[in-house]
Enzyme design. Structure first.
Site, mmCIF file in Angstrom:
data_model
loop_
_atom_site.group_PDB
_atom_site.id
_atom_site.type_symbol
_atom_site.label_atom_id
_atom_site.label_comp_id
_atom_site.label_asym_id
_atom_site.label_seq_id
_atom_site.Cartn_x
_atom_site.Cartn_y
_atom_site.Cartn_z
ATOM 1 N N LYS A 1 52.807 81.923 9.045
ATOM 2 C CA LYS A 1 53.260 80.654 9.639
ATOM 3 C C LYS A 1 53.156 79.525 8.606
ATOM 4 O O LYS A 1 52.460 79.671 7.588
ATOM 5 C CB LYS A 1 52.400 80.334 10.868
ATOM 6 C CG LYS A 1 50.907 80.156 10.576
ATOM 7 C CD LYS A 1 50.096 80.143 11.883
ATOM 8 C CE LYS A 1 48.610 79.982 11.608
ATOM 9 N NZ LYS A 1 47.805 80.161 12.833
ATOM 10 N N ARG B 1 43.419 76.151 24.304
ATOM 11 C CA ARG B 1 44.650 75.751 23.628
ATOM 12 C C ARG B 1 45.836 76.290 24.422
ATOM 13 O O ARG B 1 46.518 75.526 25.080
ATOM 14 C CB ARG B 1 44.625 76.270 22.183
ATOM 15 C CG ARG B 1 45.750 75.749 21.336
ATOM 16 C CD ARG B 1 45.539 76.016 19.853
ATOM 17 N NE ARG B 1 45.653 77.430 19.482
ATOM 18 C CZ ARG B 1 45.588 77.859 18.204
ATOM 19 N NH1 ARG B 1 45.392 77.000 17.224
ATOM 20 N NH2 ARG B 1 45.699 79.143 17.938
ATOM 21 N N HIS C 1 42.329 84.144 21.003
ATOM 22 C CA HIS C 1 42.031 83.541 19.698
ATOM 23 C C HIS C 1 40.648 82.905 19.766
ATOM 24 O O HIS C 1 40.317 82.248 20.751
ATOM 25 C CB HIS C 1 43.105 82.489 19.373
ATOM 26 C CG HIS C 1 43.052 82.000 17.960
ATOM 27 N ND1 HIS C 1 43.052 82.843 16.881
ATOM 28 C CD2 HIS C 1 42.999 80.740 17.445
ATOM 29 C CE1 HIS C 1 43.015 82.120 15.758
ATOM 30 N NE2 HIS C 1 42.976 80.846 16.078
ATOM 31 N N ARG D 1 45.236 89.860 12.966
ATOM 32 C CA ARG D 1 46.155 88.780 12.581
ATOM 33 C C ARG D 1 45.557 88.139 11.335
ATOM 34 O O ARG D 1 44.727 87.240 11.405
ATOM 35 C CB ARG D 1 46.295 87.773 13.735
ATOM 36 C CG ARG D 1 46.745 88.440 15.054
ATOM 37 C CD ARG D 1 47.005 87.418 16.155
ATOM 38 N NE ARG D 1 45.875 86.560 16.433
ATOM 39 C CZ ARG D 1 44.971 86.755 17.395
ATOM 40 N NH1 ARG D 1 45.065 87.822 18.207
ATOM 41 N NH2 ARG D 1 43.979 85.907 17.572
ATOM 42 N N TYR E 1 48.261 51.068 -8.456
ATOM 43 C CA TYR E 1 48.356 50.043 -7.404
ATOM 44 C C TYR E 1 46.983 49.466 -7.072
ATOM 45 O O TYR E 1 46.012 50.219 -6.914
ATOM 46 C CB TYR E 1 48.939 50.645 -6.131
ATOM 47 C CG TYR E 1 50.405 50.979 -6.227
ATOM 48 C CD1 TYR E 1 51.350 49.985 -6.470
ATOM 49 C CD2 TYR E 1 50.836 52.287 -6.066
ATOM 50 C CE1 TYR E 1 52.698 50.302 -6.547
ATOM 51 C CE2 TYR E 1 52.182 52.612 -6.140
ATOM 52 C CZ TYR E 1 53.106 51.615 -6.384
ATOM 53 O OH TYR E 1 54.432 51.920 -6.468
ATOM 54 N N CYS F 1 49.799 57.528 -6.547
ATOM 55 C CA CYS F 1 51.053 56.946 -6.070
ATOM 56 C C CYS F 1 51.837 58.002 -5.292
ATOM 57 O O CYS F 1 51.445 59.163 -5.227
ATOM 58 C CB CYS F 1 51.907 56.471 -7.241
ATOM 59 S SG CYS F 1 51.045 55.473 -8.455
ATOM 60 N N ASP G 1 54.559 59.406 -6.176
ATOM 61 C CA ASP G 1 55.193 60.404 -7.043
ATOM 62 C C ASP G 1 54.480 60.641 -8.366
ATOM 63 O O ASP G 1 54.946 61.446 -9.178
ATOM 64 C CB ASP G 1 56.627 59.953 -7.357
ATOM 65 C CG ASP G 1 57.307 59.375 -6.133
ATOM 66 O OD1 ASP G 1 57.465 60.137 -5.162
ATOM 67 O OD2 ASP G 1 57.608 58.170 -6.128
HETATM 68 C C1 LIG Z 1 46.729 80.954 12.609
HETATM 69 C C2 LIG Z 1 46.277 82.014 13.549
HETATM 70 C C3 LIG Z 1 45.693 83.197 13.051
HETATM 71 C C4 LIG Z 1 45.321 83.394 11.602
HETATM 72 O O1 LIG Z 1 44.090 82.756 11.345
HETATM 73 P P1 LIG Z 1 43.367 82.897 9.933
HETATM 74 O O2 LIG Z 1 42.091 82.145 10.113
HETATM 75 O O3 LIG Z 1 44.260 82.221 8.939
HETATM 76 O O4 LIG Z 1 43.211 84.330 9.654
HETATM 77 C C5 LIG Z 1 45.421 84.204 13.958
HETATM 78 N N1 LIG Z 1 45.694 84.051 15.275
HETATM 79 C C6 LIG Z 1 46.220 82.923 15.780
HETATM 80 C C7 LIG Z 1 46.473 82.818 17.240
HETATM 81 C C8 LIG Z 1 46.524 81.862 14.943
HETATM 82 O O5 LIG Z 1 47.038 80.730 15.448
#
Ligand SMILES: *Cc1c(COP(=O)(O)O)cnc(C)c1O
Length: 377
Positions: free
Chosen positions: A40, A138, A168, A221, A270, A316, A318
């Site tokens: 992602k 969430r 999660h 994941r 700046y 800055c 850039d």
């Molecule tokens: C982003 C995410 C992950 C990955 O998490 P890491 O800490 O980068 O391994 C796994 N599951 C869900 C639901 C996430 O949103």
């Protein structure tokens, strides 16, 4: 934003490190356990398509992304592995996802019913994973009744193929297991309510896997670990030791485009927040906060040639300026973020410096910085 291909400033990504990290994690998995590469947010700033291809070479079985567009980007690049969208996709897009063989997350019964209408109209079947909210608060099911009703709805419904159920963790990266254990118990409760038989019941992110939290997860994941970073990234806290040895893949590099002497008493940048205490050599680097290298990095130490030098004056949009110990030629290499975890400008040190986490530092690097890929050793 157009990528700056005529400017010496790049995010460099070591593809060998990406493959190494995935292989290292895979060798640590249980038999039958799969790895889904989390790519992602443009693979945490590393470049989604390129990282996804390397992930497949290294043995990833599928991908996770946050939003449908990220999944479509992978399909457009001819990646055919399973892809799960982890966030809540508008139910109106269910048909689009189904047609591209992309799996969506089911957060609520109401979502399911709305998606069902779309799928009925289009006569399509969508792959889904049920999200359980076990304490992150969430997304996902948190009420028994809603979850049971969704199961009943799905059992009789031809438009959904329930391939997964997941949750999660809020604190898998913490040495205190109290909340983690509560979440495991809550998820187990929902597993007992389940009336369907999804192929993949999954809970592990990088942290839950590499710290050996010992919870059953049909797939991992694997996100931050792909990029070689330790998930226990709370600002200024020590990192927990990992079972898996990872290599950071990302560095941020540029060059000096101008070098000049500032006389004692003059300001730099700046607001003249930095005043030269004596005659000093200042080098200019052609990137700034529009590249995602935020103003908070003022004062951070970067490597110029063989010397570590402070960023002086405000960053800055850039450009930024560094104080050099002596004159150096234009074109001297500047490493703003190093991929050596022991370096003073490692991504963890950079994140600590701006009171953030390395996930955020990497994701902020903007599209104006081209991603350059190489094979490290
Ligand atoms: C982003 C995410 C992950 C990955 O998490 P890491 O800490 O980068 O391994 C796994 N599951 C869900 C639901 C996430 O949103």
């Amino acid at each position: 934003m157009v990528p700056g291909i005529h400017r010496p400033a790049h995010v460099r990504v070591d593809l060998a490190a990406i493959r190494h990290n995935i292989k290292a994690e895979k060798s640590h998995l249980e038999p039958g356990q799969k790895l889904f590469a989390v790519v992602k947010a443009n693979a945490y700033g590393h470049g989604a398509v390129r990282v996804a291809r390397e992930a497949v070479k290294a043995g990833a079985s599928g991908f996770c992304v946050a939003i449908l567009d990220e999944a479509l980007e992978l399909r457009k690049a001819d990646l055919t592995q399973p892809i799960l969208v982890l966030g809540v996709t508008p139910p109106a897009c269910a048909g689009l996802a189904a047609a591209a063989d992309i799996s969506l997350t089911v957060p609520t019964l109401a979502w399911l019913k709305a998606a069902d209408q779309e799928l009925t109209a289009a006569n399509l079947r969508l792959k889904v994973h049920l999200a359980v909210d076990s304490g992150m608060n969430r997304i996902g099911f948190s009420e028994d009744a809603d979850f049971l009703a969704a199961n009943d709805f799905l059992q009789a419904n031809p438009h959904f193929d329930v391939e997964g159920m997941f949750t999660h963790f809020a604190s898998a990266d913490s040495s205190d297991d109290t909340y983690f254990k509560q979440q495991v118990a809550r998820f187990d409760h929902f597993k007992h309510l389940l009336k369907l038989k999804p192929q993949w019941i999954h809970v592990d992110n990088t942290a839950a896997s590499v710290y050996d939290k010992g919870v059953k997860s049909d797939l991992v994941r694997f996100g931050i670990g792909i990029y070689g970073l330790n998930p226990s990234a709370n600002p200024a806290s020590p990192e927990l030791p990992m079972k898996v040895k990872l290599k950071p893949a990302l560095s941020l590099e540029s060059e000096l485009v101008q070098v000049h002497t500032v006389v004692k008493g003059e300001g730099v940048g700046y607001g003249s927040t930095y005043l030269a205490e004596r005659d000093q050599v200042i080098g200019t680097v052609p990137l700034g906060y529009a590249d995602g290298f935020i103003r908070k990095f003022q004062g951070f130490t970067v490597k110029v040639g063989d010397c570590y030098c402070p960023i002086v004056g405000r960053i800055c949009m850039d450009q930024l300026m560094v104080r050099l110990p002596h004159a150096m030629p234009v074109g001297t290499k500047v490493v703003l973020i190093a991929n050596d975890p022991a370096a003073p400008n490692s991504i963890k040190k950079a994140a600590d410096y701006v009171d953030s986490i390395h996930y955020e530092v990497a994701c902020l690097l903007s599209d104006r910085l081209p991603r350059e890929y190489y094979e490290g050793l």
